[in-house]
Design a protein around this motif. Structure first.
Motif, PDB file in Angstrom:
ATOM      1  N   SER A 149       1.127   8.818  -6.449  1.00 34.06           N
ATOM      2  CA  SER A 149       1.282  10.241  -6.139  1.00 34.06           C
ATOM      3  C   SER A 149       2.367  10.881  -7.000  1.00 34.06           C
ATOM      4  O   SER A 149       2.158  11.942  -7.599  1.00 34.06           O
ATOM      5  N   ASN A 169       0.952   3.816  -3.172  1.00 29.66           N
ATOM      6  CA  ASN A 169       0.566   5.207  -2.898  1.00 29.66           C
ATOM      7  C   ASN A 169       1.663   6.168  -3.360  1.00 29.66           C
ATOM      8  O   ASN A 169       1.384   7.206  -3.964  1.00 29.66           O
ATOM      9  N   ARG A 170       2.923   5.785  -3.110  1.00 29.50           N
ATOM     10  CA  ARG A 170       4.044   6.625  -3.555  1.00 29.50           C
ATOM     11  C   ARG A 170       4.101   6.712  -5.078  1.00 29.50           C
ATOM     12  O   ARG A 170       4.249   7.801  -5.647  1.00 29.50           O
ATOM     13  N   LEU A 201       0.833  -1.211   0.000  1.00 26.04           N
ATOM     14  CA  LEU A 201       0.000   0.000   0.000  1.00 26.04           C
ATOM     15  C   LEU A 201       0.863   1.256   0.000  1.00 26.04           C
ATOM     16  O   LEU A 201       0.589   2.212  -0.730  1.00 26.04           O
ATOM     17  N   GLU A 202       1.902   1.237   0.811  1.00 25.65           N
ATOM     18  CA  GLU A 202       2.795   2.395   0.888  1.00 25.65           C
ATOM     19  C   GLU A 202       3.486   2.648  -0.453  1.00 25.65           C
ATOM     20  O   GLU A 202       3.575   3.785  -0.930  1.00 25.65           O
TER      21      GLU A 202
END
Length: 452
Positions: free
Chosen positions: A72, A68-69, A64-65
């Motif tokens: 973005s 998301n990076r 998820l991290e």
């Protein structure tokens, strides 16, 4: 990774980002290995926890991290590379974003709605007419500023009798309703009572004319209805203010009075620097210059507001209003309701219009703000702050240090850049449009802002 844009209409579009396994797999696996190396769990030697156990525990949050990076960074990069002029921020598409299952899927699609800013052609011409208000630096205004200067550079003196703006100092002793000093009651040594803050006219009359050594009975609750004032003065709690007797005996020990500075050479040197002003005539001329300079800035600001209003009224392009409303609602979740947005939407819309107009003017007339200009503006504002505290002569080194500290703050730096661009646009207006000069009194000029 695939990033594409689809136009819905001239003002709305969607950006699709597809993240495949190959985009995130290496980074996720590297982080899992790092977790394994650092893991310290009961039953296992440091670094020897099975990778399968590490994966069961940490794979999903790491995935998820990383996704998301990636989303973005690539969303921002795409908007920059495509030079998309968007309003607000991208929002997750309510209509097209499908539900994602991070437990089973290996490929993920993210869909964002964006609001496109319309093309704007802003222009200022000599055919435009605007009023330019000039404030008359008359004798009354100069007298007012002279009084402000002498007050600022005055000093505290002793008074013989209490007058309406004095500070009375003395001993406060709590009394019974019958006027007897309460043994063990509230006592305050060197208490300070400002006549300016006293609310009750009867108490004011009681204090006025009193002398050092006089003993008075004062109802402090009448004199100072504010609980906060009484808790500070008596060093007690709000509950005590409500429950205790506020009748006090005041033994006056000192009467302090602020005396304005006399207009002489010592005052001139303190206010303007040694030898800079040497007579009352020079003093008043200096005030006239300061007033005219200060009010010229006010006149320019009023011109800027009038020019902005005129240019916004000419703005005919449509905005993606539905998107803007949704962006305002989601970016202020829990702070603004739809009713709040409806109430203020006209102002928000005008602010967005002005931002687009300003950007167009900056581009068309090639307006630039250099870092040196911002440093100079920061020094000027620091100097103004020092002068408010009566410090007219500040070493250049101090100004530079304080200005450097100011510029370390992103918000302050952005504010100074915006101010400088505003000044340049105002100067452009002054040099281009037909100005109709109008002389007004100070009080009438202030009323012009009340109409907005």
């Amino acid at each position: 990774m695939q990033v594409t844009k689809e136009n819905k209409d001239d003002l709305n579009a969607v950006i699709r980002i597809v993240v495949d396994k190959q985009d995130y797999e290496k980074e996720v696996n590297d982080k899992l290995k790092d977790y394994k190396r650092k893991a310290n769990m009961p039953g296992f030697r440091p670094g020897m926890v099975p990778i399968g156990m590490i994966k069961r525990m940490y794979y999903k949050p790491i995935l998820l991290e990383e996704i998301n990076r990636l989303v973005s960074e690539n969303l921002t990069k795409f908007i920059d590379n495509e030079k998309l002029n968007i309003l607000g921020e991208p929002l997750t598409s309510k209509e097209e974003q499908k539900e994602i299952d991070f437990d089973t899927q290996e490929s993920f699609e993210f869909v964002f709605d964006i609001g496109i800013a319309p093309e704007v052609e802003a222009d200022i011409t000599s055919k435009d007419k605007l009023p330019y208000y000039v404030i008359d630096a008359n004798k009354k205004l100069i007298d007012k500023h002279a009084d402000s200067y002498t007050s600022q550079y005055g000093e505290m003196t002793e008074g013989e009798e209490v007058q309406e703006e004095d500070v009375v100092k003395g001993r406060l002793s709590q009394l019974t309703p019958e006027g007897e000093v309460i043994e063990g009651g509230i006592t305050v040594e060197n208490a300070s009572l400002s006549m300016k803050v006293v609310k009750d006219e009867e108490v004011k009359k009681q204090l006025t004319g009193a002398k050092v050594g006089d003993v008075l009975q004062i109802d402090l609750k009448k004199a100072y209805p504010s609980e906060a004032e009484l808790t500070r003065m008596l060093n007690i709690s709000k509950e005590q203010v409500e429950s205790e007797s506020m009748l006090f005996q005041l033994t006056i020990e000192e009467i302090s009075r602020w005396k304005k500075a006399e207009i002489n050479q010592d005052f001139f040197d303190k206010a303007f620097g040694e030898g800079e002003v040497t007579s009352e005539e020079e003093f008043r001329n200096r005030l006239k210059e300061e007033i005219e300079k200060a009010y010229a800035q006010n006149s320019d600001f009023k011109l800027f507001l009038d020019a902005r209003e005129k240019l916004v009224s000419k703005f005919k392009a449509e905005l993606p209003e539905e998107f803007i409303r949704r962006w305002l609602l989601e970016s202020n979740e829990g702070k603004l309701s739809e009713e709040d947005i409806d109430k203020d939407f006209e102002k928000v819309r005008d602010d967005l219009k002005w931002q687009l107009i300003q950007d167009a003017l900056i581009k068309k007339y090639e307006l630039k703000v250099e870092p040196e200009e911002i440093e100079q503006l920061a020094r000027q504002q620091v100097l103004m702050q020092f002068r408010q505290y009566g410090m007219a002569n500040v070493p250049e080194e101090h100004l530079n240090n304080y200005a450097a500290e100011m510029l370390k703050k992103d918000q302050e730096r952005r504010r100074l850049y915006e101010q400088r661009f505003q000044e340049k646009i105002t100067q452009l207006v002054k040099e281009t449009v037909k100005l109709e000069e109008k002389k007004v009194k100070d009080e009438d000029f202030s009323k012009l802002f009340d109409k907005k």
